[in-house]
Write a protein that holds these residues in place. Structure first.
Motif, PDB file in Angstrom:
ATOM      1  N   PRO A 221      79.523  87.004 -29.115  1.00  0.00           N
ATOM      2  CA  PRO A 221      78.147  87.623 -28.706  1.00  0.00           C
ATOM      3  C   PRO A 221      77.106  86.526 -28.705  1.00  0.00           C
ATOM      4  CG  PRO A 221      78.676  88.358 -30.934  1.00  0.00           C
ATOM      5  CD  PRO A 221      80.099  87.622 -30.509  1.00  0.00           C
ATOM      6  N   ALA A 222      76.023  86.659 -27.646  1.00  0.00           N
ATOM      7  CA  ALA A 222      75.171  85.673 -27.919  1.00  0.00           C
ATOM      8  C   ALA A 222      74.156  85.930 -28.944  1.00  0.00           C
ATOM      9  CB  ALA A 222      74.242  86.216 -26.457  1.00  0.00           C
ATOM     10  N   ILE A 223      73.790  84.842 -29.748  1.00  0.00           N
ATOM     11  CA  ILE A 223      72.898  85.028 -31.101  1.00  0.00           C
ATOM     12  C   ILE A 223      71.702  85.659 -30.711  1.00  0.00           C
ATOM     13  CG2 ILE A 223      72.096  83.702 -32.771  1.00  0.00           C
ATOM     14  CD1 ILE A 223      73.864  81.825 -32.217  1.00  0.00           C
TER      15      ILE A 223
ATOM     16  N   LEU B 119      60.861  75.711 -22.658  1.00  0.00           N
ATOM     17  CA  LEU B 119      62.164  75.974 -22.257  1.00  0.00           C
ATOM     18  C   LEU B 119      62.774  77.473 -22.848  1.00  0.00           C
ATOM     19  CD1 LEU B 119      63.388  72.274 -22.848  1.00  0.00           C
ATOM     20  CD2 LEU B 119      63.015  73.674 -20.605  1.00  0.00           C
ATOM     21  N   ARG B 120      63.767  77.949 -22.215  1.00  0.00           N
ATOM     22  CA  ARG B 120      64.414  78.960 -22.442  1.00  0.00           C
ATOM     23  C   ARG B 120      64.931  78.840 -24.086  1.00  0.00           C
ATOM     24  NH1 ARG B 120      68.631  80.231 -18.235  1.00  0.00           N
ATOM     25  NH2 ARG B 120      69.099  78.014 -18.719  1.00  0.00           N
ATOM     26  N   ASP B 121      64.707  80.053 -24.785  1.00  0.00           N
ATOM     27  CA  ASP B 121      65.351  80.045 -26.187  1.00  0.00           C
ATOM     28  C   ASP B 121      66.976  79.951 -26.012  1.00  0.00           C
ATOM     29  OD1 ASP B 121      66.314  80.520 -28.701  1.00  0.00           O
ATOM     30  OD2 ASP B 121      64.693  81.900 -29.186  1.00  0.00           O
ATOM     31  N   PRO B 122      67.501  78.849 -26.638  1.00  0.00           N
ATOM     32  CA  PRO B 122      69.012  78.874 -26.128  1.00  0.00           C
ATOM     33  C   PRO B 122      69.959  79.465 -27.188  1.00  0.00           C
ATOM     34  CG  PRO B 122      68.336  77.070 -27.499  1.00  0.00           C
ATOM     35  CD  PRO B 122      67.043  77.706 -27.213  1.00  0.00           C
ATOM     36  N   LEU B 123      69.330  80.294 -28.067  1.00  0.00           N
ATOM     37  CA  LEU B 123      70.212  80.812 -28.955  1.00  0.00           C
ATOM     38  C   LEU B 123      71.349  81.994 -28.326  1.00  0.00           C
ATOM     39  CD1 LEU B 123      68.044  81.621 -32.114  1.00  0.00           C
ATOM     40  CD2 LEU B 123      70.420  80.172 -32.023  1.00  0.00           C
TER      41      LEU B 123
ATOM     42  N   MET C 101      76.770  78.520 -27.107  1.00  0.00           N
ATOM     43  CA  MET C 101      77.553  79.071 -28.343  1.00  0.00           C
ATOM     44  C   MET C 101      78.140  77.918 -28.935  1.00  0.00           C
ATOM     45  SD  MET C 101      80.549  80.841 -26.247  1.00  0.00           S
ATOM     46  CE  MET C 101      81.421  81.316 -27.582  1.00  0.00           C
ATOM     47  N   PRO C 102      78.328  78.000 -30.322  1.00  0.00           N
ATOM     48  CA  PRO C 102      78.645  76.930 -30.947  1.00  0.00           C
ATOM     49  C   PRO C 102      80.317  76.765 -31.007  1.00  0.00           C
ATOM     50  CG  PRO C 102      78.480  78.705 -32.401  1.00  0.00           C
ATOM     51  CD  PRO C 102      77.942  79.154 -31.188  1.00  0.00           C
ATOM     52  N   VAL C 103      80.919  75.334 -30.893  1.00  0.00           N
ATOM     53  CA  VAL C 103      81.999  74.971 -30.818  1.00  0.00           C
ATOM     54  C   VAL C 103      82.342  74.566 -32.271  1.00  0.00           C
ATOM     55  CG1 VAL C 103      83.799  73.806 -29.529  1.00  0.00           C
ATOM     56  CG2 VAL C 103      81.866  74.792 -28.272  1.00  0.00           C
TER      57      VAL C 103
ATOM     58  N   LEU D 130      79.287  69.979 -31.227  1.00  0.00           N
ATOM     59  CA  LEU D 130      79.604  70.493 -29.581  1.00  0.00           C
ATOM     60  C   LEU D 130      79.013  72.014 -29.413  1.00  0.00           C
ATOM     61  CD1 LEU D 130      83.130  69.118 -28.650  1.00  0.00           C
ATOM     62  CD2 LEU D 130      80.830  68.019 -28.292  1.00  0.00           C
ATOM     63  N   PHE D 131      78.692  72.154 -28.423  1.00  0.00           N
ATOM     64  CA  PHE D 131      78.036  73.494 -27.910  1.00  0.00           C
ATOM     65  C   PHE D 131      78.787  73.666 -26.338  1.00  0.00           C
ATOM     66  CE2 PHE D 131      75.021  72.101 -30.864  1.00  0.00           C
ATOM     67  CZ  PHE D 131      74.511  73.292 -31.630  1.00  0.00           C
ATOM     68  N   ALA D 132      78.904  74.967 -26.032  1.00  0.00           N
ATOM     69  CA  ALA D 132      79.345  75.387 -24.867  1.00  0.00           C
ATOM     70  C   ALA D 132      78.378  76.338 -24.229  1.00  0.00           C
ATOM     71  CB  ALA D 132      80.647  75.910 -24.990  1.00  0.00           C
ATOM     72  N   PRO D 133      78.253  76.530 -23.015  1.00  0.00           N
ATOM     73  CA  PRO D 133      77.831  78.012 -22.486  1.00  0.00           C
ATOM     74  C   PRO D 133      77.968  79.055 -23.062  1.00  0.00           C
ATOM     75  CG  PRO D 133      78.446  76.533 -20.681  1.00  0.00           C
ATOM     76  CD  PRO D 133      79.201  76.024 -22.049  1.00  0.00           C
ATOM     77  N   ALA D 134      77.163  80.126 -23.149  1.00  0.00           N
ATOM     78  CA  ALA D 134      77.339  81.464 -23.649  1.00  0.00           C
ATOM     79  C   ALA D 134      78.517  82.073 -22.712  1.00  0.00           C
ATOM     80  CB  ALA D 134      76.119  82.264 -23.810  1.00  0.00           C
TER      81      ALA D 134
END
Length: 341
Positions: free
Chosen positions: A9-11, A125-129, A133-135, A272-276
């Protein structure tokens, strides 16, 4: 064909009080992912784009490029590095958030563009939380605080004393607003009462060049071999380090905690991060691949040669670290907004 498990789920969709519960819950989702790998659509099916949220030439860029090589071998497709610097890393993270959530676009970044930067730029900028998502965690980077040729004092304590007696006279450069180096400065100002001027840069390369020219008095930078060379040559002088203990390469340099600034004793966590909404099985596959790379020794040796500390661990562990850092930063901004400049 079996369906992929639902993505983490999105944080941002969760109340702040549930951030850590969300992070812990990620472990259960991740645990189911290995059994689903065989049922997942073919991935990767084309080159993977690795957005590096910092400019070329710095230690973060060099590390990301060193990771791209074994990651490409592990995935069986090219991993193409794409530098997208700006706003302390938020430009690259925002670009990642707009990418398709199919595992073919990733970002290499410190966690601060996710856990701190959005708190300091309301309406920016948009809040990225909720959008990334974390990898996996990649490395911890000690922060080195150095004096330039423009600084007379040769110790951190003397530098702070100068800033107290001459408000605004000491200029302290960092790699940008909301970077870890900036937070070291914020905490130093907060707990010393010294009026120190912040000079934000967009990455470490230009900052280091200007430091050698004495364009400001102090800089805080992620530790790298180049900085150590300049310290050894006397072109810069080490004042303090943000690290759990003194560094083998700088045994005579105290930590900020030793100097009486435990809250300023910060290091950078990169990952590393990935798109939600990237499928959980894909995220887990990436996590496993990077952990194998770290465990194989070659890339870990590259990190140690650069005086960096390997991280690794599960998706859930990285998510917990992000959630905890976000909560701590929210408290700092709420109570100390005047010093966040």
């Amino acid at each position: 064909m079996l369906r992929l498990p639902e993505p983490l789920p999105a944080i941002a969709s969760l109340p702040r009080r549930r951030l850590l519960r969300w992070a812990a819950g990620g472990a259960a989702l991740v645990a189911a992912a290995p059994a689903m790998h065989a049922a997942a659509p073919r991935w990767p099916s084309r080159p993977v784009r690795l957005i590096v949220v910092y400019p070329p030439g710095g230690v973060s860029d060099a590390t990301a490029r060193a990771l791209a090589q074994p990651l490409a071998r592990a995935l069986g497709v090219p991993v193409l590095v794409d530098n997208r610097a700006g706003a302390g890393g938020s430009v690259g993270i925002d670009l990642l958030a707009r990418a398709a959530p199919d595992g073919h676009t990733l970002a290499f970044s410190a966690i601060t563009p996710v856990t701190l930067q959005p708190l300091l730029v309301p309406g920016g900028l948009r809040d990225p939380l909720g959008l990334v998502m974390p990898v996996v965690g990649i490395m911890h980077t000690p922060v080195l605080v150095m004096g330039t040729p423009a600084l007379g004092p040769r110790s951190f304590t003397e530098m702070v004393a100068l800033a107290r007696t001459r408000p605004g006279a000491v200029r302290w450069a960092s790699s940008g607003v909301a970077t870890t180096g900036h937070m070291v400065l914020v905490q130093t100002r907060l707990y010393s009462g010294a009026d120190i001027t912040h000079v934000p840069y967009q990455g470490g390369g230009a900052q280091l060049n200007d430091a050698l020219g004495g364009q400001f008095e102090v800089l805080s930078s992620n530790l790298a071999a180049q900085q150590l060379e300049y310290v050894a040559a006397g072109r810069l002088h080490a004042l303090a380090v943000g690290s759990p203990a003194r560094l083998p390469a700088l045994r005579e340099v105290p930590t900020l905690a030793e100097l009486g600034y435990p809250r300023a004793n910060l290091s950078s966590l990169f990952g590393l991060f990935a798109p939600a909404h990237t499928p959980t099985a894909v995220v887990q596959g990436l996590n496993e691949a990077v952990n194998r790379i770290l465990g194989a020794g070659g890339f870990a040796a590259v990190l140690r040669d650069k005086h960096l500390l390997p991280a690794g661990g599960t998706v859930a562990t990285f998510a917990q670290q992000i959630a905890a850092d976000r909560q701590g930063n929210e408290a700092l901004v709420r109570h100390s907004s005047a010093v966040l400049r």
